[in-house]
Design a protein around this motif. Structure first.
Motif, mmCIF file in Angstrom:
data_model
loop_
_atom_site.group_PDB
_atom_site.id
_atom_site.type_symbol
_atom_site.label_atom_id
_atom_site.label_comp_id
_atom_site.label_asym_id
_atom_site.label_seq_id
_atom_site.Cartn_x
_atom_site.Cartn_y
_atom_site.Cartn_z
ATOM 1 N N GLY A 5 24.591 -35.802 -4.304
ATOM 2 C CA GLY A 5 24.014 -34.478 -4.095
ATOM 3 C C GLY A 5 25.072 -33.450 -3.726
ATOM 4 O O GLY A 5 25.039 -32.314 -4.195
ATOM 5 N N LEU A 6 26.021 -33.869 -2.898
ATOM 6 C CA LEU A 6 27.113 -32.979 -2.520
ATOM 7 C C LEU A 6 27.967 -32.629 -3.740
ATOM 8 O O LEU A 6 28.373 -31.485 -3.919
ATOM 9 C CB LEU A 6 27.967 -33.628 -1.434
ATOM 10 N N LEU A 7 28.217 -33.619 -4.591
ATOM 11 C CA LEU A 7 28.987 -33.360 -5.813
ATOM 12 C C LEU A 7 28.259 -32.383 -6.732
ATOM 13 O O LEU A 7 28.888 -31.513 -7.333
ATOM 14 C CB LEU A 7 29.276 -34.676 -6.544
ATOM 15 N N PHE A 8 26.931 -32.510 -6.819
ATOM 16 C CA PHE A 8 26.197 -31.564 -7.652
ATOM 17 C C PHE A 8 26.231 -30.167 -7.045
ATOM 18 O O PHE A 8 26.311 -29.179 -7.781
ATOM 19 C CB PHE A 8 24.749 -32.006 -7.900
ATOM 20 N N LEU A 9 26.177 -30.073 -5.738
ATOM 21 C CA LEU A 9 26.293 -28.764 -5.089
ATOM 22 C C LEU A 9 27.647 -28.134 -5.423
ATOM 23 O O LEU A 9 27.715 -26.948 -5.767
ATOM 24 C CB LEU A 9 26.110 -28.886 -3.578
ATOM 25 N N LEU A 10 28.712 -28.916 -5.341
ATOM 26 C CA LEU A 10 30.037 -28.413 -5.675
ATOM 27 C C LEU A 10 30.084 -27.965 -7.137
ATOM 28 O O LEU A 10 30.620 -26.898 -7.454
ATOM 29 C CB LEU A 10 31.099 -29.478 -5.410
ATOM 30 N N PHE A 11 29.520 -28.765 -8.027
ATOM 31 C CA PHE A 11 29.451 -28.387 -9.439
ATOM 32 C C PHE A 11 28.732 -27.048 -9.593
ATOM 33 O O PHE A 11 29.176 -26.184 -10.359
ATOM 34 C CB PHE A 11 28.730 -29.475 -10.248
ATOM 35 N N SER A 12 27.623 -26.852 -8.888
ATOM 36 C CA SER A 12 26.846 -25.611 -8.994
ATOM 37 C C SER A 12 27.648 -24.406 -8.530
ATOM 38 O O SER A 12 27.580 -23.331 -9.138
ATOM 39 C CB SER A 12 25.553 -25.720 -8.185
ATOM 40 N N ILE A 13 28.413 -24.583 -7.465
ATOM 41 C CA ILE A 13 29.248 -23.490 -6.951
ATOM 42 C C ILE A 13 30.331 -23.137 -7.975
ATOM 43 O O ILE A 13 30.565 -21.958 -8.274
ATOM 44 C CB ILE A 13 29.870 -23.884 -5.593
ATOM 45 N N ILE A 14 30.972 -24.163 -8.518
ATOM 46 C CA ILE A 14 32.018 -23.936 -9.525
ATOM 47 C C ILE A 14 31.426 -23.273 -10.767
ATOM 48 O O ILE A 14 32.021 -22.361 -11.344
ATOM 49 C CB ILE A 14 32.738 -25.257 -9.858
ATOM 50 N N TYR A 15 30.238 -23.718 -11.157
ATOM 51 C CA TYR A 15 29.585 -23.145 -12.337
ATOM 52 C C TYR A 15 29.301 -21.657 -12.155
ATOM 53 O O TYR A 15 29.515 -20.851 -13.076
ATOM 54 C CB TYR A 15 28.300 -23.917 -12.635
ATOM 55 N N VAL A 16 28.848 -21.259 -10.973
ATOM 56 C CA VAL A 16 28.620 -19.833 -10.702
ATOM 57 C C VAL A 16 29.941 -19.080 -10.809
ATOM 58 O O VAL A 16 30.014 -18.001 -11.418
ATOM 59 C CB VAL A 16 27.960 -19.614 -9.321
ATOM 60 N N GLY A 17 31.015 -19.641 -10.253
ATOM 61 C CA GLY A 17 32.322 -18.992 -10.332
ATOM 62 C C GLY A 17 32.813 -18.836 -11.763
ATOM 63 O O GLY A 17 33.333 -17.779 -12.146
ATOM 64 N N ILE A 18 32.643 -19.875 -12.565
ATOM 65 C CA ILE A 18 33.041 -19.814 -13.972
ATOM 66 C C ILE A 18 32.237 -18.749 -14.709
ATOM 67 O O ILE A 18 32.785 -17.966 -15.494
ATOM 68 C CB ILE A 18 32.883 -21.200 -14.635
ATOM 69 N N GLN A 19 30.931 -18.718 -14.449
ATOM 70 C CA GLN A 19 30.079 -17.726 -15.112
ATOM 71 C C GLN A 19 30.428 -16.309 -14.669
ATOM 72 O O GLN A 19 30.373 -15.372 -15.470
ATOM 73 C CB GLN A 19 28.599 -18.034 -14.852
ATOM 74 N N ARG A 20 30.798 -16.148 -13.411
ATOM 75 C CA ARG A 20 31.232 -14.819 -12.939
ATOM 76 C C ARG A 20 32.428 -14.337 -13.753
ATOM 77 O O ARG A 20 32.474 -13.208 -14.210
ATOM 78 C CB ARG A 20 31.612 -14.867 -11.454
ATOM 79 N N GLY A 21 33.406 -15.225 -13.913
ATOM 80 C CA GLY A 21 34.602 -14.863 -14.673
ATOM 81 C C GLY A 21 34.298 -14.606 -16.135
ATOM 82 O O GLY A 21 34.811 -13.652 -16.737
ATOM 83 N N ALA A 22 33.458 -15.438 -16.728
ATOM 84 C CA ALA A 22 33.152 -15.323 -18.156
ATOM 85 C C ALA A 22 32.327 -14.072 -18.478
ATOM 86 O O ALA A 22 32.430 -13.525 -19.573
ATOM 87 C CB ALA A 22 32.403 -16.569 -18.627
ATOM 88 N N LYS A 23 31.526 -13.623 -17.519
ATOM 89 C CA LYS A 23 30.619 -12.495 -17.799
ATOM 90 C C LYS A 23 31.073 -11.199 -17.129
ATOM 91 O O LYS A 23 30.332 -10.216 -17.118
ATOM 92 C CB LYS A 23 29.208 -12.860 -17.328
ATOM 93 N N GLY A 24 32.283 -11.199 -16.551
ATOM 94 C CA GLY A 24 32.800 -9.984 -15.934
ATOM 95 C C GLY A 24 32.063 -9.584 -14.676
ATOM 96 O O GLY A 24 31.944 -8.401 -14.369
ATOM 97 N N ALA A 25 31.572 -10.553 -13.941
ATOM 98 C CA ALA A 25 30.811 -10.275 -12.709
ATOM 99 C C ALA A 25 31.539 -10.816 -11.487
ATOM 100 O O ALA A 25 30.924 -11.312 -10.551
ATOM 101 C CB ALA A 25 29.417 -10.877 -12.826
ATOM 102 N N GLU A 26 32.873 -10.728 -11.499
ATOM 103 C CA GLU A 26 33.659 -11.274 -10.392
ATOM 104 C C GLU A 26 33.350 -10.601 -9.061
ATOM 105 O O GLU A 26 33.337 -11.239 -8.023
ATOM 106 C CB GLU A 26 35.168 -11.136 -10.677
ATOM 107 N N ASN A 27 33.095 -9.296 -9.106
ATOM 108 C CA ASN A 27 32.812 -8.532 -7.892
ATOM 109 C C ASN A 27 31.291 -8.435 -7.712
ATOM 110 O O ASN A 27 30.628 -7.711 -8.457
ATOM 111 C CB ASN A 27 33.433 -7.136 -7.995
ATOM 112 N N PRO A 28 30.733 -9.121 -6.722
ATOM 113 C CA PRO A 28 29.277 -9.078 -6.527
ATOM 114 C C PRO A 28 28.744 -7.678 -6.219
ATOM 115 O O PRO A 28 27.578 -7.403 -6.453
ATOM 116 C CB PRO A 28 29.044 -10.021 -5.343
ATOM 117 N N ALA A 29 29.587 -6.788 -5.734
ATOM 118 C CA ALA A 29 29.144 -5.435 -5.386
ATOM 119 C C ALA A 29 29.190 -4.481 -6.580
ATOM 120 O O ALA A 29 28.808 -3.323 -6.460
ATOM 121 C CB ALA A 29 30.003 -4.885 -4.250
ATOM 122 N N ALA A 30 29.643 -4.953 -7.740
ATOM 123 C CA ALA A 30 29.803 -4.080 -8.904
ATOM 124 C C ALA A 30 28.511 -3.897 -9.699
ATOM 125 O O ALA A 30 28.506 -3.193 -10.700
ATOM 126 C CB ALA A 30 30.898 -4.628 -9.818
#
Length: 191
Positions: free
Chosen positions: A74-99
């Motif tokens: 479960g902890l590994l899946f949580l880590l995967f989910s966090i990394i996935y959000v980070g990857i998607q932020r970079g891929a979709k130009g949403a690095e800055n949550p306040a933007a």
């Protein structure tokens, strides 16, 4: 001002349920019922797959250690989910949550949020549950709960958003059952 039948304002309608979602949920419920029956009846005995013996789990500290080690998937899946959000932020130009571009990564954020919520419930349910179970039950119930949690999270991720029900069931219902059981035992101890 009253609303009448001639009002042309658009009404929010529920989105139709995807085809097959109900059948997947029924399969999930049947599977969980079979697993629960197997655990309850003693026919599902998985402790031969782990290197832990029941006689080593008589004290609370080894039980808690057993739970914590089994929480790893479960902890590994949580880590995967966090990394996935980070990857998607970079891929979709949403690095800055306040933007104001977070809507572009709403689905990965929803999966992460639900995973955090489900893992929190699962962790506390298991930590309390092992205080009520005998050592043999601990050896069977805890790995099954964590296995179902991990498989459920993977299915939730794959099926999100339309076919997430089966994954949700597999990860949430064992925790809900454990919480119900520990709540019942807690009330019995009060009386």
């Amino acid at each position: 001002m009253s609303t009448n039948d001639n009002d042309k304002s658009p009404k929010k309608q529920r989105e139709p349920k995807p085809k097959g979602a109900g059948a997947l949920m029924a399969v999930g419920m049947a599977f969980l019922a079979i697993v629960a029956f197997g655990l309850y009846s003693g026919r599902l005995n998985i402790n031969q797959f782990q290197g832990t013996r029941a006689d080593t789990l008589k004290q609370i500290a080894p039980r808690l250690q057993f739970v914590l080690r089994n929480l790893t998937p479960g902890l590994l899946f949580l880590l995967f989910s966090i990394i996935y959000v980070g990857i998607q932020r970079g891929a979709k130009g949403a690095e800055n949550p306040a933007a104001g571009r977070d809507h572009l990564i709403q689905l990965p954020k929803n999966i992460l949020q639900n995973t955090i919520e489900q893992l929190l419930l699962s962790v506390f349910a298991q930590l309390i549950l092992v205080t009520y179970l005998n050592p043999g039950q601990v050896l069977n119930v805890i790995p099954v709960m964590n296995g179902l949690f991990f498989v459920g999270r993977v299915l939730f991720f794959i099926g999100y958003p339309n076919y997430r029900g089966l994954g949700f069931q597999l990860s949430a219902f064992p925790s809900m059952a454990a919480i119900g059981y520990v709540g019942y035992r807690y009330v019995l101890n009060l009386v």
